[in-house]
Every structure is written in C-alpha cells, then in structure tokens.
Scaffold this active site. Structure first.
Site, short mmCIF file in Angstrom:
data_model
loop_
_atom_site.label_atom_id
_atom_site.label_comp_id
_atom_site.label_asym_id
_atom_site.label_seq_id
_atom_site.Cartn_x
_atom_site.Cartn_y
_atom_site.Cartn_z
N TYR A 122 -10.30 21.59 -72.35
CA TYR A 122 -11.16 20.51 -72.86
C TYR A 122 -12.17 20.99 -73.90
O TYR A 122 -12.33 22.17 -74.11
CB TYR A 122 -11.78 19.67 -71.75
CG TYR A 122 -12.72 20.27 -70.73
CD1 TYR A 122 -13.32 21.50 -70.85
CD2 TYR A 122 -13.03 19.51 -69.60
CE1 TYR A 122 -14.19 21.96 -69.90
CE2 TYR A 122 -13.90 19.97 -68.63
CZ TYR A 122 -14.49 21.19 -68.79
OH TYR A 122 -15.34 21.65 -67.85
N GLU A 123 -12.77 20.05 -74.55
CA GLU A 123 -13.74 20.31 -75.63
C GLU A 123 -13.06 21.04 -76.79
O GLU A 123 -13.64 21.93 -77.42
CB GLU A 123 -14.90 21.13 -75.07
CG GLU A 123 -16.23 20.86 -75.71
CD GLU A 123 -16.55 19.38 -75.81
OE1 GLU A 123 -16.50 18.67 -74.79
OE2 GLU A 123 -16.80 18.92 -76.93
N GLY A 124 -11.84 20.65 -77.09
CA GLY A 124 -11.03 21.34 -78.10
C GLY A 124 -10.28 22.47 -77.44
O GLY A 124 -10.91 23.45 -77.01
N MET A 152 -20.72 18.26 -80.19
CA MET A 152 -19.54 18.98 -79.81
C MET A 152 -19.73 20.49 -79.97
O MET A 152 -19.26 21.26 -79.13
CB MET A 152 -18.35 18.52 -80.64
CG MET A 152 -17.06 18.58 -79.89
SD MET A 152 -15.94 17.22 -80.33
CE MET A 152 -15.75 17.39 -82.08
#
Lengths: 571, 571
Positions: A433-435, A293
């Site tokens: 997205y991705e946090g 991540m």
C-alpha cells in the site's frame, strides 16, 4: 507481546542521523530540547507498552468487525484510543497554530514508531490522521483549517485517504468517483472507494474523509482529479458533528493480517446526498494528495521499522529463554539457550542490523522533512530522493525481519499463540500500500534520478562518498553512482527493469553510511553499545557485500524480460 | 485456485535432470518407460486439478477441526482421499512386493509435486505415509511388513512421524517418551508428542504412528532412542483394524497456514494401555528415523516446489488479466495488462526461474535416490551432499516465490479471497519442519563436507565444474569450492556461522548448472521453450550474481556474532 521501547536507540538516531540538536537550535523547533525529547520517548514508550501493546492480540484474533451500524473495534480499543488523545500523543507533530505541539516530524516519527511497534494495526489510525492534517494544513482554506484542524490535531477526529477504486489502484488517474456542484459552494460526491483504512470505526466522534474525485468535464487522467473533504458527520452551526453524511461502509476486507485496521469499501452518495468540500483548487487533487502521500510513504516505511522492532524483540526474548542442544564443537555437552548457537545468533544479529538500518533510513528521511520545513532546499531534494527508498526498503526489511523472527521461534513461530506469525502477516501489506514498492522503484528511476538534471542524485552520492569508510561500502557507493548515472539516460524499459535492484543497492549504501555514522557516535561500553557495534559490523560485513551482488541485476537490460510473449508466462 | 499441471516441464526435468531414460534401462525401473511416465504425469495432473485443487480453499478457511471424537477433515476431503487411493496414486513409488508399483522415487516426486501444488496441506498426508513405508521397508520385520505395508502402499492406511516433544525439537535426543516391555514381545508406550502432522483424521480406517521412545535404562541422547510402531487401531487376528489403541489427540495447533493438515498433540498411554511394536533393533531408532527423514526432507523441499508452482500460476493468471496503467515510455497511452510492465515481468520471471530452480534441485536429489537404489555409490554420496540443499533452498525459494506472488497481486494479494495469501501462509512452515533450514545448513557444513574426507564435496564440485558454462556460474562454482574447502577445516563456530550463506551459494551453483543443462536440451521454439530460455537466462543473469554476493557472509568468522554478550541482544 511484552514490548520495551527502544529509547536509547531512538535517541541515538535522533541525535546523530536526524541531527535533532541542530533542529532545536531553530526558533521553530526550539521546544525540541534534549529533556523534552527524552520525556516524549519515555512517555510514549510507557503509554504504548501499557495501553496499546496488550491489545495487539485481540486486534488480530477478533479484529475490527463490520456490522449493519458500521465498523466496531475490538474491546478496549475505543478506551485506548481515548487515552491516546487525552495523553496528547496525537499533538506531537501537529501544527502549533491549531492545538498541536509543532514538534519536529522526526520526533513524531519516533512516537509513531513506538505506538506501531506496540500495535501496528492500531497505529495506522493516527498515521492516516497525520496525512489529513498535512493536506489541510497545506491546501485547506482558513475556514476549513479552523473547522477541522483543531479536532484532527488532537486526534479527537480521525482522517482517511480515499484514492483507490476497483479499476484504479496504482493508476490513480483511472478513478471515476464524481463531484458535482450543489450550487452552495459544496459538492455532491458519488462513487465507490476500496481499501480505505479506518474508513469507519467507533473510536471517534467524527471521521474526515479526504476523497479524490472528478468534477464535471474534468480532463482525463490525473490532471482532472480534485480533492474533497467529506466528513462522516456534517458539522452543525457550532462546528460540531451533526447529521450523518451519505457515506456508507459496504464491507470490510478479509485480510491476511492487520486485522485491527478495518479496510473498508466506502460508498459515497448512494442517496445523492453526500456533501463534500473542495480542498485546494479544482483539478489540483493530485498535488494536494502528493503532499499527504509523500509523508504517508515515510510513515509506511516506518511501519517496516515497527514490525522489525517488534519481531526482533519477540525473537530475542524467545532465544534467551528456549534451551535446546549443546553448543557444537565445545566440550560441554549440556544444552544451552538457543541464542548461543551460531546460526541463531546470525539470524538475531541480522534482525538487529536490518531493524537499525530501516530505522536509520526512515528517520534520516524524516529529518529532511524538518530541514526542508526550515527552508533548506538541499534537504528538500534529499527528501525527494530518499522517500522511495524509505518506503520500499524499510518495508522490505520489515518483512525480512518478521520472517527471520518466525524462523528463530522454530515450530512455535508457526503457531499463532506466540505472536511471531502476526508480525509476519501484518508486515506483508507494507510493500504494497501507499504505492507498491515497484511503484517506488519506478519513481526513483523515473523521476528522482532526473531531478535537477541529476543534481539531486549526484548530491546524495556525494554525501555518501564523503562519509563511507568500510571498503565494501565505498565500493557499493561507487557502484550506485555508476549504475544510477547509467540508468538516468537509459530507455524506459531498461530503467524500469533495473529499478528494484537499484533501489535496494542505493538503500543499503545509504543505510551503511548512516550506521557507520551511528557507530562513530558510540562512546560507552555497555550492552547497548556492544550490541550496536556488533550489528553495525554485521551490516558492513554481510549485508553491504550482498547488495554488491545486485549490481548485475541493476544493469541487466530489459531484453530478457521481453524475450518471451506474455502468454508464454503461462507455459 | 485453478491449476494446470506443469507436465512439459516435469517431463523435461525427469528426462534431463533425473535421467529417467537411464533408470528405465535397468530391470528394476523398466516399467518407467516414456509412455508410462507421460500417462502418470497427465493422469495425476487431471486427478489433482479435478479432485484436490477445488478443496484447497475450504482446507484453509474451515480446516481440519479437533473434536472430542478426534480430528474431522473439511467436507469433501474423505471422498477425495478415497479417490486418491482408488486411483492408485499412492502406489507409484511404493514397493512392488507389497502392492506398490515400484516406480522410481523421482516419478513419485513428480506425482507428489502435482498433488501438493493442487493442495499442499492435503498432500502432506501421503508424504508422511511414504515415510512410514520407507521405515518399515528398511527396518521392519517380515511380519511387520506383511501386516502393514500392503495397506500403506495403497494409501488405504496413513502414516505419521512422532519425534517432537515440547523440550525436544531440533534436539531429538532430549525426548522423554518411554517404551516398557509388556512381556509378550510388545511394548507399552507412554508420552506426549507434539507437532504430529495428520496425527489423527477421519479419512482412513487406520493410522500407523511411528514413534521414537526410550526403553528402560537406555543411554542418554540419541543413542538411547528406539523406534516403535503404534497403530491407532490394533490389528485383530485377521490383520484388520480392531480395538482402539491408547493414543489420544489432545488438541491441534492453531497455525498460520496449512490448515488442511491437522497438527496434533498426541498423548500415548494415558491409560497405560498403548501397545507398540519395536521397529528394528533396540536403540536403533535414530538410524531407522533417518531412513525416513532423509527422503522426507526431499519431500519437504518438494513442498517448496509445490507452493512456488502454485503461487506462480496464480500470479501469472492475475497479471495476464489485470489491466492497469499505460506502458511507460511508449507512445500508446492506453492501459495494458500488468504483465507488460517491466517490474511485473521481472517479478514473474523471477518466480518462474526460482520455481524451476527449486524443481531441478529437488528432482536432481530424487534421481540420486533411484540411482543409489540401483547400487550407484557415487549417487548415494551425491544424495547425502544435496539433501540439505534440496530441503533448505527449495523451501526458501517457495517462500520467496509466494511472497512475490502476493506482490504481483498488489492489494488483492493481501485479501484472502485471491488465494495468493494462502500460498504465502502455507509456505512458511516448510523452512522449519523436518529439520529447520538452519539444521540443514549445520548438517551440510558439519557432516556432509567431511563425508569421505571431503571426497563427496569434491565430487559435487567436479560435477559442477564440468558442466558450468556461464561466466558468473563458473565463478560461483569456484567460490563454492574455495569456501567449502575452507569451511571443512574451520572450527565449529566459524563453520556454523557461515553455514547458511554457504548453503545458499552452493544451492544456486547447483541449480544454475542444472538449469543450463535443461536449456541445452530445449529444441523447439514454442511458448514453453521461449519461457524456459528466458527464465534460465534470468537465473544466470541475476540470481547467480546475487549468490556471489554471499561470499563475504560465507567467509565471515563467528567473532562478530560473539562480539556481544547474549543479554545484549535485548539492548
């Protein structure tokens, strides 16, 4: 959209911000000499402009399509993906032990930037594969690595990340997918995952799903999550894709943009026959996921650079071509190209400056990945500090620049045919997205400010203070220092209330310092250098002072936010 | 998208910002008493929520369609338009002499806000009709008024504005459409116009095109332009729509949003049989066009309010419903509605504050229209000063708020089904059409600062200085004063280079003052009042200081912008 790879700029940033020559002095990255770097940048530029950019429009207008047999990509994508694999572009940063070239992450960043500027939706596929490689490289068993990494390293097989479920978005710990032992060392996976980018497609002979799930009796929350590898096709005795696994694409989302990227709803184990392998230890899923991540966050930040670069090139081309109105205040009343009008120049220079800022920020973070890989502990701490900045601020800039790109086009920007609108629509997912960027800001003030008892933050500020030259930039660094130290000890609500403006201030301070460093490295007097000098000057004159204007927001307490009951928002 | 008309807020703004009670004290606007105003706000709210809002989605997904027989609106639109006409909603601000109710422009603004929040693309149709009414009212002959105004005032017939041609966008003076005398007092119109909103549709028995064209031997540039009325159907001897005129829809644009609004390419006179009437004097076209354009600019600013209100309502509803993660720093680890998280509150309160700021700004300008109509010369000067602010800043805010709306929705915001994306896509045209926001900024520094030798600007600053209370707001007003006086005498390049940031600063200063005024008028302690107090406090605490951060940009000289040759932007 025609596209010119920004090779001179990439090389400058790799040299001055990443410090690639230093990296190349190490054994590990010795292959990254100047000639190789030039060859890679030129080569991928030629490839992306020739093979991927021409597919950006059909990716948007036709897009990936869901069918009963799975997801079908638009015409040309499968062949263009094969060309990417055969050209070796997937191998740049992949591990040398498994068929990769093991070149620096920062160089892979440049390659991915170019691919994504040519075709952002398409480039998301390799981006996810890189994440899968990293997870396996750091947490897979030797057998798993041997079975999968050679195929992922070339890009022959692609990867996915499966975290989100309808009730578990930002709150990953709320996920419910399950994994039950099958008695043979493998696991039976069951559950539904949503928002799975490239969860299915027809460009590769196999897809490697990395899936977060709960084992029986696992603790609640994130501590009870494990990571599993679930191939679309199970491997046969020879390690080749064999029987179809029990994973089904239920649908794909109808999104505002990024249509070339199929966003899948995946159903695992509808027939209780979805076989997965545990990656790393049971309940170690979050740790493994964070490995992939963190770099994935940098790669999403990089999407901000991609879309900013693409939108800027399109707007510049339009402004150099479109003739409209005479220059105000001049004697000559003949119409000029709109690039000559001051406010158009302001927009274009802002686009150039913000694109360069985003690039400097993301490449800077990427360079810390490589330094950390060489054992530099300070670089590792710097990487942790700046990852949320690179993800959030660079994607914010991508959106700002794409919007300015439409504005420069005027009415034509709102018409889909020019492509300006596609950049704007594609960009809008990146702060989510991705946090989400809010989650990034929370990470900055919640975890990163406290790292090493504030030492990591103090070190970053010290870096900035050492280099900052312009008066406003010096003031901004000092403001960031004061605000950051204050937030580090503030209560949770106050810290979070101020997190986003603080993230922006700190990002601008860092970008300002990095751009000043680039400016000092400029020697020539050509168009490139005059463009760089002007855009950096613009950044220091206008964007840095704007960030100083965020100081009030970054020190405002949460009381205003809670001065009304929740229901009153609907009043 | 369900929608709740913001009646309490509209009433507050009409009372405190517009000063509707004062207007109602005049003979002309005596009908606008409190009860009537309440009935109108409630009534149009009910109508818009019931009849127009449900059509917003099909307007986006199906949209207006071009066919060989002309433009076909999506199912339900024709009936909903008829209901609008029959409900008398078109007559609110239309002239009492011609079947309208002659109520204040500001009240019509509120009505149009509500219609457009329910369905922005649809509401553009009445917006254009209002422009046509104004042009005819001020520049048409008695015969023209008698023939057309009764049908336009009810909305039975609709209007269009035809300025743009491929080579003549911001530069209206470059247009090439021609008008040649037919010998019977009418004119033969020939040319192609683009970007004509509602240039054709199937909701009304006639469409009244107002067309800018050049008469034979007309001077070059804007001084040679005349305004013509070109009906879709020529009127027969009884004044009813008769033979089809020679105007053809060649195509409609494929736009990023606002799909319910057909953006037409119109071809006039393909068969040399397009009959038009001159409106006003020959070569007086620009003056006539400005009559309608100025109020049209306010109505486009109002679209910023519309989209901001709609996006905010959607985001608030989502945040009050979506449960995700526990509150940070609290002992209770159970998940809460996301409205409880500080950064989500920050976004929502920002959306509320900016929406209210945009509304205050546009209604303030609308109120000046009414005061000017009552003969108040100061109001007329104020109106001229703030028209570019209302158009540009309110549309900028609409875009900002729509983007935050997506962010609050997280991943669901990027999926079309939630409707958050539609607001974002619809909003993006508003900073472009009706004079780009850059053109508005140029108008502000180029023409408006110099009005009455700077007297109009000085008067506005004096208004602001008299009312401003918060320390940062006082500072912002002072900064605007200093910057504005400096720009008034700067050379053209420097003035234009600084125009956009200056426009934003001045807009924020005005919005801050207006919001403070609203705040002082609040008496109750209910949800509405606590929401207003919190959002106004947020505005003063965060948004006003941000605008102070623009001072550097608003005083930066043009030299940076011209420090590179045009071609170097492509480097």
């Amino acid at each position: 959209m025609p596209f010119t790879p920004p090779v001179a700029e990439q090389r400058l940033v790799l040299d001055t911000i990443v410090g690639l020559p230093d990296l190349a002095a190490s054994d590990r990255f010795a292959a990254a000499d100047g000639d190789t770097v030039d060859a890679v940048l030129e080569g991928v530029g030629q490839f992306a402009a020739g093979e991927w950019a021409p597919l950006a429009r059909i990716g948007d207008t036709v897009g990936a399509q869901w069918t009963a047999d799975g997801v079908v990509m638009p015409d040309g994508y499968a062949a263009a993906y094969r060309a990417y694999v055969e050209g070796g572009w997937g191998t740049i940063g992949a591990p040398a032990d498994w068929g990769g070239q093991g070149l620096p992450f920062a160089l892979q960043t440049a390659v991915l930037e170019t691919l994504g500027t040519a075709n952002m939706g398409f480039a998301l596929c390799p981006t996810l594969t890189i994440g899968a490689i990293e997870a396996l490289q750091h947490h897979g068993s030797p057998e798993q690595q041997a079975a999968y990494l050679p195929h992922l390293s070339t890009g022959e097989w692609t990867g996915t990340m499966n975290l989100t479920e309808p009730q578990a978005g930002s709150d990953v710990g709320a996920l419910r997918a399950t994994a039950t032992p099958r008695g043979d060392g493998t696991w039976s996976i069951k559950g539904t995952k949503i928002f799975i980018s490239f969860g299915d497609h027809d460009m590769a002979p196999n897809i490697v799903h990395l899936v977060l799930a709960r084992t029986p009796d696992a603790p609640v929350g994130t501590r009870g999550i494990s990571l599993f590898l679930v191939p679309k096709y199970r491997l046969d005795a020879d390690g080749r894709p064999g029987a179809l696994n029990d994973v089904r694409v239920v649908s794909i989302e109808h999104k505002m943009g990024l249509h070339a990227s199929p966003t899948c709803v995946l159903s695992f184990g509808d027939h209780d026959d979805c076989v997965g392998e545990l990656i790393g230890p049971e309940h170690g899923g979050m740790r493994a996921m964070f490995t992939m991540m963190n770099n994935a966050r940098l790669n999403v930040g990089l999407q901000g650079v991609q879309v900013a670069e693409g939108a800027t090139q399109a707007a510049v081309a339009y402004a150099l071509d479109r003739v409209q109105s005479a220059r105000a205040g001049g004697a000559d009343r003949s119409s000029v190209r709109i690039v000559e009008h001051p406010d158009v120049r302001r927009m274009l220079l802002r686009m150039k400056a913000q694109t360069q800022a985003a690039r400097a920020l993301v490449y800077y973070a990427a360079g810390q990945v490589d330094r950390a890989a060489l054992g530099d502990a300070a670089a590792k701490a710097r990487l942790e500090m700046v990852t949320p900045l690179a993800k959030a601020h660079a994607t914010d800039l991508g959106n700002e620049v794409a919007s300015l790109g439409i504005q420069v086009h005027g009415g034509m920007g709102y018409v889909e045919e020019t492509g300006a609108a596609q950049f704007f629509r594609d960009a809008r997912i990146t702060p989510i997205y991705e946090g989400t960027n809010g989650i990034q800001a929370a990470d900055l003030v919640g975890r990163k400010l406290g790292l090493d008892n504030g030492g990591a933050f103090a070190a970053l500020i010290e870096d900035l203070r050492r280099e900052a030259e312009a008066e406003d930039l010096v003031a901004l660094v000092a403001a960031c220092d004061a605000v950051g130290r204050r937030l580090a000890t503030a209560d949770a609500d106050d810290r979070l209330a101020a997190s986003y403006p603080f993230l922006t201030m700190l990002s601008v301070a860092l970008c300002g310092v990095l751009l000043e460093r680039e400016s000092r490295a400029l020697t020539g007097e050509g168009d490139f250098e005059s463009m760089k000098r002007a855009s950096i000057r613009f950044y220091l004159e206008q964007i840095v002072p704007e960030a100083l204007g965020l100081r009030a927001a970054a020190t405002a307490p949460a009381t205003t936010l809670y001065a009304l009951p929740a229901a009153a928002f609907a009043a």
